[in-house]
Write an enzyme that holds these catalytic residues in place. Structure first.
Site, PDB file in Angstrom:
ATOM      1  N   GLY A 462       0.822  -1.195   0.000  1.00  0.00           N
ATOM      2  CA  GLY A 462       0.000   0.000   0.000  1.00  0.00           C
ATOM      3  C   GLY A 462       0.853   1.241   0.000  1.00  0.00           C
ATOM      4  O   GLY A 462       2.080   1.183   0.146  1.00  0.00           O
ATOM      5  N   PRO A 463       0.234   2.395  -0.150  1.00  0.00           N
ATOM      6  CA  PRO A 463       0.991   3.661  -0.177  1.00  0.00           C
ATOM      7  C   PRO A 463       1.603   3.972   1.170  1.00  0.00           C
ATOM      8  O   PRO A 463       1.251   3.376   2.188  1.00  0.00           O
ATOM      9  CB  PRO A 463      -0.076   4.689  -0.577  1.00  0.00           C
ATOM     10  N   GLY A 465       2.417   5.587   4.744  1.00  0.00           N
ATOM     11  CA  GLY A 465       1.642   6.219   5.795  1.00  0.00           C
ATOM     12  C   GLY A 465       0.329   5.559   6.142  1.00  0.00           C
ATOM     13  O   GLY A 465      -0.447   6.110   6.917  1.00  0.00           O
ATOM     14  N   GLY A 467       0.102   2.637   7.684  1.00  0.00           N
ATOM     15  CA  GLY A 467       0.252   1.857   8.911  1.00  0.00           C
ATOM     16  C   GLY A 467       0.754   0.454   8.709  1.00  0.00           C
ATOM     17  O   GLY A 467       0.465  -0.420   9.530  1.00  0.00           O
ATOM     18  N   SER A 867      -5.182   2.542 -18.179  1.00  0.00           N
ATOM     19  CA  SER A 867      -6.579   2.698 -17.773  1.00  0.00           C
ATOM     20  C   SER A 867      -7.168   4.040 -18.190  1.00  0.00           C
ATOM     21  O   SER A 867      -8.165   4.477 -17.622  1.00  0.00           O
ATOM     22  CB  SER A 867      -6.697   2.555 -16.252  1.00  0.00           C
ATOM     23  N   LYS A 910      -9.269   4.220  -6.627  1.00  0.00           N
ATOM     24  CA  LYS A 910      -9.963   5.113  -7.555  1.00  0.00           C
ATOM     25  C   LYS A 910     -11.331   5.501  -7.027  1.00  0.00           C
ATOM     26  O   LYS A 910     -11.792   6.635  -7.228  1.00  0.00           O
ATOM     27  CB  LYS A 910     -10.074   4.437  -8.922  1.00  0.00           C
TER      28      LYS A 910
END
Length: 966
Positions: A462-463, A465, A467, A867, A910
């Site tokens: 995941g991006p 920050g 956790g 996309s 998204k």
């Protein structure tokens, strides 16, 4: 220079010892010395026995021209003894005007000195032997010049000299040399003794080189000249100092004295130059000098240099000797100290203490240690006893045993398989993340049913920050496992994972062995951070080395290069974190269980900020809840205008910034009110130091009253009294102070600090983000798309405009830092848009006659991905049909040339980006319907989502405003 001096001295020492013994064994007639030089030299040598100063004449000298005496002595000695060194019919040296030229590679030969040389040329050696047989044992010894074109030294130089022949050798020889008598030939070794100086005039024959020579004599000089006398005595004084330095020089004097006879000025100069350690060119300069005074001056310079070198040598030797003696003394004292302590029973020796320490480590868990490991430990302990403590192998073995015995062999922590407790811990530490929590609870449930847990590999992607790292700590706490974290971002050395070989200096085990030693259990939770950023350098591929570490089928026998014994890592729970799983090598990714963490929507960020971040920040800043109030509107504005990224790390930074400014404001208010005698305006919630300061200030304002009412002395200092007050000691003074503090608290309260959306800019500055929606109503040719980034989802506008029109001018130009994939998508979109326009509006020549410009804003940001096809087609059709798209519409998906809509990734990201921008209608590919259905209800709430599998459906939704079913 010292090395050259040493080698030269050794050579000369061997030369003179041989000559001395040879002379003493063959001398039959001797005479005593009476020269004044011998008196000085005899005093220097310190030998009173005149027998040591005997001489035997074998040849004439080149001194002052008085050669009849020595020559007659030689003839007389040879006539009386058959054991003389040369036959009695030997010719005089003056008769030899043609001699064989012998090359000397290292130093010139001075008259009166012996020199052994090695003759490698068979013809030259045969010629020398033949000369001795013909009773002509003389040759010319000439120093070889250095070859400027060659850098060879030592044996290579000698080899090259012996390869020279004829004129080539003649050109390499110095003109001035020495007439040398061949005293002995043993194999290829020829012993020479110098007699007088020679000068080459011309070459007679080439092989062996024979030259015609002139016998040189010294220039006439005045023996009574004061300058020459003074110079000679200075040479003698310097010689005295030189002869004191080593007995080697004394042997030189005795041997030289026995052979050459009395010292005179020329011989004194030759002797000084010969025993010096100067280079060959300086010695050759002395040999070529026929002026006696100049020769004495040159010899004096060489001897002075010799003395300076000796002084430097002495200082170096003294410094080294002092250092060595100090270390030896310390070593002896330490050994004696150890022996005394051992004798008194105070301490055992180092080896026994180390062995006992290692055995104490393994004895409690000896049954749990694998047999092969136990065998290696025993062998290393035996080797340790046989090694010396000062050897390098001893330290290697000690460090190896230190690591081997410190590992937790078979030591496992008791796991907690309470699902309800784990659920409570995970909810306490993190809000949301239902997928991650569910997977951890499944792992705990399986472990409870089996009675044991098996190590797995979980990868949280995941991006930044969101956790990921803190989730690993929560999992370890829920499972009651020890936690260890190490980052592999940028790691390019396999040795960091697999360890170094023990033979290397500074060798260390790998990260996994260090982990087991630190945590003390064999089943920890290991968090491997940034596994998507593994490097690859010259030291191997760490990603391939991670396979053996993480693969459950292999890590039961993980082999570290340093320990070199198998380690069981099958019970270790590995949790990896990554921002982008696409950069993880496929063989490594195949062994992981990927759990995506898309990020947080605004509602989730509000809960996290209110329940987690604000509380921890308030405690860290020392601010009490009743002192500050941050409204929901302020938090919402902070999230939408300052912290729009997927994670909450930046949100935490901004909240910390707010509370730091609040703390400064509260302290400033308290500092303003302190001079008026009032207590701090923090409602009595200051720290212990602040409370003592308030008590002291209150005492100062009412010092007279308190001094009468208290039990202390009247003259005591009230400030010092406040500093030594114990919190548990109750006195009348303390009770009165407490009552006064309470009165001041009730009468001097401060207003609560309020942070709302109106004054938020005073704390965090101007907004960083503006509304993602650039248009309330999108104009012609503009369509909102949805994109995925490593930071989460975001909206992406695509704009198309007509820049030129004319028959046959149909073309497309692209801008906006597009990647290769998006450029291809734009070309496909242009083709598909022409086809669809031909169906919807037959005969419209817009695309054939219009040059279009397609732009994606934020041109400084590189963009690429598969996309954006349907968004580009819609943008082109909007400008072609002169019709804007539906309001509050966003779409994503790739379109083929036939109009089919392909599935995409990042549905959750998204969707969150669309909600953040206030979009109500979203178009997704039909294949992504299952991904959307798995989203949380709060994410899908209020959205009108359409799933399509053909672009015609998108056309109807975008332009005809048809109300289709979800």
């Amino acid at each position: 220079m010292l090395k050259a001096l040493s080698s030269s001295s050794c050579l000369q020492h061997a030369r003179f010892i041989t000559a001395a013994s040879y002379l003493q064994s063959n001398s039959r007639h001797t005479t005593k010395l009476s020269s004044p030089f011998h008196g000085v030299l005899r005093s220097v040598l310190g030998d009173k026995n005149p027998k040591l100063f005997q001489r035997v004449f074998f040849c004439s000298d080149s001194g002052d021209g008085s050669g009849s005496g020595p020559e007659s002595a030689v003839e007389e000695a040879e006539s009386k003894s058959a054991a003389a060194i040369v036959p009695t019919a030997i010719k005089k040296p003056d008769d030899f005007l043609t001699v064989i030229a012998l090359p000397l590679p290292h130093r010139p030969l001075f008259p009166g000195f012996y020199m052994p040389i090695y003759v490698k040329d068979p013809k030259l050696l045969a010629a020398l032997v033949e000369s001795r047989k013909r009773q002509a044992p003389y040759a010319g010894a000439f120093l070889v010049k250095d070859d400027p074109a060659s850098e060879a030294t030592g044996a290579d130089t000698e080899k090259s000299i012996y390869e020279l022949k004829g004129k080539e050798l003649l050109n390499r020889l110095h003109e001035v040399g020495t007439l040398a008598q061949i005293t002995s030939i043993q194999g290829d070794q020829v012993v020479l003794i110098g007699h007088r100086r020679l000068r080459i005039t011309e070459m007679v024959s080439e092989d062996p080189l024979t030259v015609q020579v002139d016998h040189l004599k010294d220039s006439p000089y005045n023996k009574d000249d004061d300058v020459i006398k003074a110079t000679s005595f200075e040479v003698i004084t310097t010689l005295r100092d030189v002869l004191k330095t080593s007995s080697l020089w004394r042997d030189h004097v005795q041997t030289y004295n026995q052979h050459i006879g009395d010292f005179n000025y020329p011989r004194l100069a030759d002797f000084g130059a010969a025993i010096s350690g100067s280079n060959k060119l300086q010695c050759q300069e002395v040999l070529e000098e026929l002026d006696v005074y100049k020769r004495l001056r040159l010899s004096l310079e060489l001897l002075k240099k010799e003395m300076e070198i000796h002084k430097i040598q002495e200082s170096i030797a003294k410094a080294i000797e002092e250092k060595i003696s100090t270390e030896q003394r310390r070593y002896l004292l330490n050994e004696q100290y150890k022996a005394i302590k051992k004798e008194l029973g105070l301490e055992t020796d180092d080896k026994t203490a180390l062995t006992d320490k290692f055995r104490d480590r393994i004895d409690p868990n000896k049954e749990k240690i694998p047999p092969h490991v136990l065998q290696v430990i025993e062998e290393e302990l035996k080797k340790l006893q046989l090694l010396e403590a000062s050897s390098s192998e001893f330290n290697v073995t000690r460090n190896y045993l230190d690591w081997l015995t410190a590992l937790p062999w078979g030591n496992y922590s008791d796991e907690n398989f309470d699902v309800l407790r784990a659920q409570q811990i995970l909810d306490e530490d993190h809000y949301g993340l239902a997928d991650v929590k569910e997977r951890i609870l499944e792992f705990i449930a399986v472990g409870k049913l089996r009675g044991t847990s098996q190590g797995k590999i979980i990868c949280l992607s995941g991006p930044p920050g969101v956790g990921k790292t803190s989730i690993g700590r929560s999992i370890a706490r829920a499972l009651n496992r020890n936690f260890y974290r190490f980052s592999v971002g940028g790691l390019s050395d396999v040795a960091e994972i697999k360890g170094h070989r023990r033979t290397y200096i500074g060798a260390m085990p790998g990260k996994m062995v260090q982990c087991l030693k630190n945590v003390g259990t064999a089943n920890p939770l290991v968090l491997i951070d940034e596994i998507d950023k593994l490097g690859r350098g010259h030291a191997g591929d760490p990603a391939s080395a991670m396979l053996e570490l993480l693969d459950p089928e292999q890590n039961a026998n993980f082999l570290d290069h340093y320990l070199d014994v198998p380690i069981d890592l099958s019970k270790v729970l590995f949790v990896c974190t990554a921002n982008v799983v696409e950069t993880i090598p496929n063989p490594l990714l195949d062994r992981m269980e990927i759990i995506p963490i898309a990020g947080y929507i605004t509602d989730e960020k509000m809960h996290i900020a209110r329940d987690y971040l604000e509380k921890s920040t308030r405690d860290a800043c020392g601010v009490k809840p009743e002192q500050v109030e941050v409204t929901d509107a302020a938090l919402l504005s902070l999230i939408e205008n300052y912290c729009r990224e997927a994670g909450v790390r930046n949100l935490q930074k901004q909240i910390e910034k707010i509370y730091r400014k609040i703390a400064l404001k509260l302290v400033r208010q308290g500092a303003q009110n302190e001079p008026s005698g009032l207590e701090s305006e923090n409602h009595g919630e200051a720290d212990s130091a602040g409370e003592l300061r308030e008590i002291s200030s209150d005492k100062q304002t009412q010092g007279a009253t308190e001094s009468n009412e208290s039990n202390d002395e009247p003259g005591s200092n009230t400030t010092e009294e406040a500093e030594v007050v114990e919190p548990n000691v109750s006195t009348d003074q303390d009770s009165e102070t407490t009552e006064k503090c309470k009165d001041n608290e009730t009468t001097n309260t401060i207003d609560k600090v309020l942070v709302d959306d109106k004054n938020l800019m005073d704390y965090v500055g101007k907004p960083v983000f503006h509304a993602e929606r650039m248009y309330d109503q999108t104009p012609l040719g503009v369509v909102m798309g949805l994109a995925w980034t490593a930071m989460g989802g975001s909206t992406l506008y695509i704009e198309t405009t007509q820049i030129e029109q004319g028959e046959g001018k149909g073309a497309l130009s692209l801008t906006g830092q597009l990647g290769d994939v998006m450029k291809e998508s734009a070309q496909i979109a242009h083709t598909v848009a022409r086809a669809i326009l031909g169906v919807k509006d037959y005969g419209n020549p817009f695309f054939a006659n219009s040059k279009l410009h397609l732009h994606v804003p934020a041109g400084a940001t590189p963009k690429d991905g598969p996309s954006a096809g349907c968004t580009m087609i819609t943008s082109m059709l909007s400008i072609a049909m002169n019709k804007p798209v539906k309001k509050d519409l966003a779409m994503t998906g790739e379109v083929t040339l036939t109009g089919r809509v392909l599935p995409i990734g990042g549905v959750k990201e998204k969707t969150i980006a669309a909600r953040r921008s206030g979009v109500k209608t979203i178009i997704f590919p039909l294949a992504n319907k299952r991904d959307f259905d798995e989203l949380a209800p709060n994410v899908k709430e209020g959205l009108d989502v359409h799933f399509v599998d053909d672009y015609n459906q998108i056309f109807e939704l975008a332009f005809d405003n048809l109300q289709t079913e979800k």
